[in-house]
Design a protein around this motif. Structure first.
Motif, PDB file in Angstrom:
ATOM      1  N   LYS A  44      62.308 -20.464 139.450  1.00  0.00           N
ATOM      2  CA  LYS A  44      63.479 -20.548 140.318  1.00  0.00           C
ATOM      3  C   LYS A  44      63.192 -20.028 141.724  1.00  0.00           C
ATOM      4  CE  LYS A  44      68.371 -19.508 140.713  1.00  0.00           C
ATOM      5  NZ  LYS A  44      69.575 -18.921 140.135  1.00  0.00           N
ATOM      6  N   TYR A  45      62.420 -18.930 141.810  1.00  0.00           N
ATOM      7  CA  TYR A  45      62.208 -18.299 143.115  1.00  0.00           C
ATOM      8  C   TYR A  45      60.811 -18.558 143.690  1.00  0.00           C
ATOM      9  CZ  TYR A  45      66.716 -16.292 142.389  1.00  0.00           C
ATOM     10  OH  TYR A  45      68.065 -16.158 142.195  1.00  0.00           O
ATOM     11  N   GLY A  46      59.997 -19.301 142.950  1.00  0.00           N
ATOM     12  CA  GLY A  46      58.716 -19.761 143.476  1.00  0.00           C
ATOM     13  C   GLY A  46      57.745 -18.668 143.872  1.00  0.00           C
ATOM     14  N   PHE A  47      57.732 -17.550 143.113  1.00  0.00           N
ATOM     15  CA  PHE A  47      56.812 -16.473 143.482  1.00  0.00           C
ATOM     16  C   PHE A  47      55.616 -16.357 142.524  1.00  0.00           C
ATOM     17  CE2 PHE A  47      59.996 -14.511 140.728  1.00  0.00           C
ATOM     18  CZ  PHE A  47      59.260 -13.698 139.887  1.00  0.00           C
ATOM     19  N   GLY A  48      55.473 -17.326 141.615  1.00  0.00           N
ATOM     20  CA  GLY A  48      54.393 -17.248 140.624  1.00  0.00           C
ATOM     21  C   GLY A  48      53.008 -17.114 141.221  1.00  0.00           C
ATOM     22  N   GLN A  49      52.780 -17.765 142.383  1.00  0.00           N
ATOM     23  CA  GLN A  49      51.441 -17.726 142.984  1.00  0.00           C
ATOM     24  C   GLN A  49      51.265 -16.585 143.977  1.00  0.00           C
ATOM     25  OE1 GLN A  49      51.327 -21.855 144.343  1.00  0.00           O
ATOM     26  NE2 GLN A  49      49.910 -22.342 142.686  1.00  0.00           N
ATOM     27  N   GLU A  50      52.353 -15.841 144.219  1.00  0.00           N
ATOM     28  CA  GLU A  50      52.226 -14.686 145.119  1.00  0.00           C
ATOM     29  C   GLU A  50      51.378 -13.606 144.440  1.00  0.00           C
ATOM     30  OE1 GLU A  50      55.931 -13.292 146.712  1.00  0.00           O
ATOM     31  OE2 GLU A  50      56.575 -15.330 147.213  1.00  0.00           O
ATOM     32  N   LEU A  51      50.757 -12.765 145.267  1.00  0.00           N
ATOM     33  CA  LEU A  51      49.763 -11.823 144.737  1.00  0.00           C
ATOM     34  C   LEU A  51      50.321 -10.411 144.595  1.00  0.00           C
ATOM     35  CD1 LEU A  51      46.669 -13.061 146.789  1.00  0.00           C
ATOM     36  CD2 LEU A  51      47.353 -13.724 144.467  1.00  0.00           C
ATOM     37  N   LEU A  52      49.784  -9.716 143.611  1.00  0.00           N
ATOM     38  CA  LEU A  52      50.200  -8.362 143.264  1.00  0.00           C
ATOM     39  C   LEU A  52      48.944  -7.501 143.196  1.00  0.00           C
ATOM     40  CD1 LEU A  52      52.892  -7.019 142.280  1.00  0.00           C
ATOM     41  CD2 LEU A  52      52.226  -7.627 139.960  1.00  0.00           C
ATOM     42  N   ARG A  53      48.990  -6.293 143.787  1.00  0.00           N
ATOM     43  CA  ARG A  53      47.823  -5.408 143.752  1.00  0.00           C
ATOM     44  C   ARG A  53      47.967  -4.407 142.600  1.00  0.00           C
ATOM     45  NH1 ARG A  53      43.878  -4.177 147.321  1.00  0.00           N
ATOM     46  NH2 ARG A  53      44.917  -5.302 149.002  1.00  0.00           N
ATOM     47  N   MET A  54      46.927  -4.314 141.768  1.00  0.00           N
ATOM     48  CA  MET A  54      46.954  -3.400 140.635  1.00  0.00           C
ATOM     49  C   MET A  54      46.392  -2.033 141.033  1.00  0.00           C
ATOM     50  SD  MET A  54      48.318  -5.496 138.545  1.00  0.00           S
ATOM     51  CE  MET A  54      48.231  -4.782 136.908  1.00  0.00           C
ATOM     52  N   LEU A  55      46.479  -1.050 140.111  1.00  0.00           N
ATOM     53  CA  LEU A  55      46.003   0.303 140.419  1.00  0.00           C
ATOM     54  C   LEU A  55      44.514   0.357 140.748  1.00  0.00           C
ATOM     55  CD1 LEU A  55      47.772   2.680 137.854  1.00  0.00           C
ATOM     56  CD2 LEU A  55      48.199   2.471 140.291  1.00  0.00           C
ATOM     57  N   ASP A  56      43.729  -0.519 140.099  1.00  0.00           N
ATOM     58  CA  ASP A  56      42.287  -0.520 140.374  1.00  0.00           C
ATOM     59  C   ASP A  56      41.950  -1.340 141.619  1.00  0.00           C
ATOM     60  OD1 ASP A  56      42.698  -3.082 139.539  1.00  0.00           O
ATOM     61  OD2 ASP A  56      41.204  -3.067 137.929  1.00  0.00           O
ATOM     62  N   GLN A  57      43.004  -1.678 142.376  1.00  0.00           N
ATOM     63  CA  GLN A  57      42.904  -2.442 143.628  1.00  0.00           C
ATOM     64  C   GLN A  57      42.574  -3.915 143.433  1.00  0.00           C
ATOM     65  OE1 GLN A  57      43.937  -0.926 146.561  1.00  0.00           O
ATOM     66  NE2 GLN A  57      44.446   0.597 145.022  1.00  0.00           N
ATOM     67  N   SER A  58      42.510  -4.377 142.177  1.00  0.00           N
ATOM     68  CA  SER A  58      42.305  -5.809 141.954  1.00  0.00           C
ATOM     69  C   SER A  58      43.602  -6.547 142.284  1.00  0.00           C
ATOM     70  CB  SER A  58      41.884  -6.075 140.505  1.00  0.00           C
ATOM     71  OG  SER A  58      42.923  -5.692 139.619  1.00  0.00           O
ATOM     72  N   ILE A  59      43.461  -7.832 142.580  1.00  0.00           N
ATOM     73  CA  ILE A  59      44.607  -8.657 142.966  1.00  0.00           C
ATOM     74  C   ILE A  59      44.843  -9.690 141.871  1.00  0.00           C
ATOM     75  CG2 ILE A  59      45.504 -10.251 144.702  1.00  0.00           C
ATOM     76  CD1 ILE A  59      45.092  -7.559 145.899  1.00  0.00           C
ATOM     77  N   ILE A  60      46.111  -9.872 141.503  1.00  0.00           N
ATOM     78  CA  ILE A  60      46.442 -10.860 140.466  1.00  0.00           C
ATOM     79  C   ILE A  60      47.725 -11.585 140.876  1.00  0.00           C
ATOM     80  CG2 ILE A  60      47.751  -9.178 139.069  1.00  0.00           C
ATOM     81  CD1 ILE A  60      46.601 -10.633 136.566  1.00  0.00           C
ATOM     82  N   ALA A  61      47.789 -12.879 140.562  1.00  0.00           N
ATOM     83  CA  ALA A  61      49.016 -13.633 140.838  1.00  0.00           C
ATOM     84  C   ALA A  61      50.062 -13.267 139.789  1.00  0.00           C
ATOM     85  CB  ALA A  61      48.727 -15.129 140.803  1.00  0.00           C
ATOM     86  N   TYR A  62      51.332 -13.247 140.188  1.00  0.00           N
ATOM     87  CA  TYR A  62      52.419 -12.937 139.249  1.00  0.00           C
ATOM     88  C   TYR A  62      52.316 -13.789 137.980  1.00  0.00           C
ATOM     89  CZ  TYR A  62      55.160 -10.048 142.515  1.00  0.00           C
ATOM     90  OH  TYR A  62      55.607  -9.038 143.347  1.00  0.00           O
ATOM     91  N   GLN A  63      52.018 -15.099 138.158  1.00  0.00           N
ATOM     92  CA  GLN A  63      51.998 -16.005 137.005  1.00  0.00           C
ATOM     93  C   GLN A  63      50.838 -15.718 136.055  1.00  0.00           C
ATOM     94  OE1 GLN A  63      51.849 -19.685 139.129  1.00  0.00           O
ATOM     95  NE2 GLN A  63      49.623 -19.698 139.325  1.00  0.00           N
ATOM     96  N   ASP A  64      49.808 -15.004 136.537  1.00  0.00           N
ATOM     97  CA  ASP A  64      48.653 -14.685 135.680  1.00  0.00           C
ATOM     98  C   ASP A  64      48.807 -13.332 134.982  1.00  0.00           C
ATOM     99  OD1 ASP A  64      47.448 -17.066 136.398  1.00  0.00           O
ATOM    100  OD2 ASP A  64      46.457 -16.180 138.144  1.00  0.00           O
ATOM    101  N   LEU A  65      49.875 -12.623 135.312  1.00  0.00           N
ATOM    102  CA  LEU A  65      50.115 -11.320 134.691  1.00  0.00           C
ATOM    103  C   LEU A  65      50.802 -11.555 133.345  1.00  0.00           C
ATOM    104  CD1 LEU A  65      49.685  -8.341 135.497  1.00  0.00           C
ATOM    105  CD2 LEU A  65      52.012  -8.309 136.355  1.00  0.00           C
ATOM    106  N   LYS A  66      50.016 -11.444 132.272  1.00  0.00           N
ATOM    107  CA  LYS A  66      50.535 -11.725 130.927  1.00  0.00           C
ATOM    108  C   LYS A  66      50.145 -10.607 129.979  1.00  0.00           C
ATOM    109  CE  LYS A  66      50.210 -16.703 131.652  1.00  0.00           C
ATOM    110  NZ  LYS A  66      49.588 -17.967 131.271  1.00  0.00           N
TER     111      LYS A  66
END
Length: 336
Positions: A44-66
């Motif tokens: 609905k809000y089209g943020f699946g491909q936006e990126l999120l920074r994890m504690l170990d500084q790695s970057i992951i897309a919202y849609q890949d966080l499972k």
């Protein structure tokens, strides 16, 4: 004990992995996963491909966080929960406020816990070296263990005796000048989670037994019935986040003994050390530093906030304590 009343505690032996259902602990195949952020919300809000920074500084897309989730927990637990929230959200702030608070706590808690489990699974990789490994902080783990005990209400029928584990605020934001939007923020150490969906801002401390809401009761009673400007909503959110930072106690949760005929569990709570001060003292400087981070988009600095060191700048209340209907943002031209 009946199987459906059995609590799973992954923190007991640190049972986290791609083959363990996050909710019930069943062994599963690696392809059995559920998105941390609901698929319907990302769509609905089209943020699946936006990126999120994890504690170990790695970057992951919202849609890949499972996170690992068995078929039964997905179909019997998560899908019905998502549907309840989706329907409530379709009616905006009114719908969310009409939703049972326990359900909203579970929904927010699942997203918070999903990001935490991702961190814990990553930390098991010997090549990953986060600066602040969650699994190496015993006090934090005890906090998360307490939280997961109440989050088991997502799967196991649990009645909280006379409390709600969280402080939950649903704020009506005037989003007329802003596009359709989704914003999310969490803080593992203080158990804080906030999500902005269109004109609804939900701010929650997930493990305080409502103590923050009680401490902010006077302010909340004024704010709850009103629609806030985005800068005001950001300020109130900062107050809640800062209160969580000052919170000095961790609730503990105990299950009452189960009788053979019981069809649900009853949970009581206690604060372990009653001699503790519940909140550490409020410091204007620390609060202003936090407020400046959420006000940065309006160009307001920590220095602006502390022009009067005894009375930090507020867009919610005048120095006399009156609610400000139309806040004047420093630096903006009159009439803008």
């Amino acid at each position: 004990m009946q199987q459906h009343l059995t609590i799973f505690d992954p923190f007991d032996e640190m049972r986290f992995g791609h083959h363990i259902c996050f909710s019930c602990g069943t062994t599963i195949t690696q392809d059995q996963q559920t998105p941390v952020f609901p698929a319907w919300l990302m769509e609905k809000y089209g943020f699946g491909q936006e990126l999120l920074r994890m504690l170990d500084q790695s970057i992951i897309a919202y849609q890949d966080l499972k996170i690992p989730c068995c078929h039964q927990c997905q179909t019997q637990v998560l899908d019905p929960l998502e549907e309840k929230v989706r329907q409530a959200l379709s009616q905006g702030v009114t719908g969310l406020r009409g939703l049972e608070e326990k359900v909203l706590f579970q929904w927010l808690g699942k997203m918070f816990y999903g990001t935490l489990v991702t961190e814990l699974i990553k930390e098991q990789n010997p090549l990953v070296r986060p600066e602040y490994a969650v699994s190496e902080q015993p006090k934090m783990l005890l906090k998360f263990q307490s939280f997961f005990r109440v989050l088991q209400s997502i799967r196991v029928p649990i009645e909280f005796s006379d409390f709600l584990p969280c402080s939950l605020f649903i704020i009506d934001v005037d989003a007329s000048a802003e596009p359709l939007r989704f914003e999310f923020r969490d803080e593992l150490s203080t158990m804080m989670f906030s999500v902005r969906i269109d004109n609804a801002l939900v701010v929650c401390c997930l493990l305080d037994n409502g103590m923050i809401k009680q401490s902010l009761r006077r302010v909340w009673d004024i704010i709850e019935p009103r629609q806030l400007q985005p800068i005001q909503a950001a300020e109130f959110s900062a107050r809640v986040f800062y209160a969580a930072y000052l919170l000095n106690v961790v609730p503990d949760y105990l299950l009452r003994p189960v009788k053979p005929q019981d069809d649900h569990l009853v949970m009581d709570t206690l604060i372990d050390d009653v001699t503790n001060v519940i909140f550490n003292p409020w410091q204007h400087t620390s609060y202003a530093k936090l407020l400046a981070t959420v006000w940065a988009k309006w160009g307001i600095t920590q220095e602006d906030i502390l022009r009067d060191p005894a009375e930090p700048l507020s867009m919610l209340f005048s120095p006399e304590g009156e609610f400000i209907e139309f806040p004047k943002i420093p630096g903006e031209q009159a009439g803008n």
